[in-house]
Design a protein around this motif. Structure first.
Motif, PDB file in Angstrom:
ATOM      1  N   UNK A 144     -29.452 -24.329  39.212  1.00 37.91           N
ATOM      2  CA  UNK A 144     -30.388 -24.436  40.316  1.00 37.91           C
ATOM      3  C   UNK A 144     -30.923 -23.056  40.657  1.00 37.91           C
ATOM      4  N   UNK A 145     -31.986 -23.026  41.451  1.00 39.27           N
ATOM      5  CA  UNK A 145     -32.574 -21.749  41.856  1.00 39.27           C
ATOM      6  C   UNK A 145     -32.740 -21.745  43.371  1.00 39.27           C
ATOM      7  N   UNK A 146     -32.221 -20.694  44.010  1.00 36.07           N
ATOM      8  CA  UNK A 146     -32.459 -20.472  45.435  1.00 36.07           C
ATOM      9  C   UNK A 146     -33.605 -19.489  45.567  1.00 36.07           C
ATOM     10  N   UNK A 147     -34.547 -19.797  46.434  1.00 33.94           N
ATOM     11  CA  UNK A 147     -35.672 -18.891  46.672  1.00 33.94           C
ATOM     12  C   UNK A 147     -35.627 -18.466  48.125  1.00 33.94           C
ATOM     13  N   UNK A 148     -35.622 -17.166  48.346  1.00 36.00           N
ATOM     14  CA  UNK A 148     -35.647 -16.676  49.721  1.00 36.00           C
ATOM     15  C   UNK A 148     -36.562 -15.458  49.797  1.00 36.00           C
TER      16      UNK A 148
END
Length: 111
Positions: free
Chosen positions: A83-87
């Motif tokens: 998965x990818x977290x974008x912040x």
């Protein structure tokens, strides 16, 4: 957004003749093909011998397609999707988008 497998990831083959084998991604080739340490899918094809008169079945090694492997979760030691977290982070008055990859089973961040 699809999270890609990166060089250095520990992966496990989930489909095909080499299912169950594990190794580290050494290189990523065009068309989503991977060179994995110690794992190469062996294909057999017919090619002419040096004299060109006879042909024989010769095993050749071929890279693994990305869809045939999953990343090994560093915590559970089992294959997992990424998965990818974008912040967004504000630094010096500028907003920067930061993407981090994580193992979906444990939530642990991948390098």
């Amino acid at each position: 957004m699809v999270a890609k497998i990166k060089t250095g990831d520990q992966v496990k083959v989930i489909r095909g003749k080499d299912r169950g084998k594990e190794g580290k991604v050494l290189r990523i080739l065009p068309n989503d093909r991977l060179i994995v340490e110690g794992i190469q899918i062996v294909k057999k094809h017919v090619r002419a011998t040096q004299r060109g008169q006879e042909s024989g079945i010769v095993p050749t090694e071929a890279p693994i397609h990305r869809s045939n492997v999953m990343v090994i979760d560093p915590e559970t030691k089992k294959p997992t999707r990424i998965g990818v977290n974008i912040k967004e982070e504000a630094r010096d008055g500028k907003v920067k988008v930061v993407r981090t990859r994580f193992a979906k089973k444990s939530g642990k961040e991948l390098s």
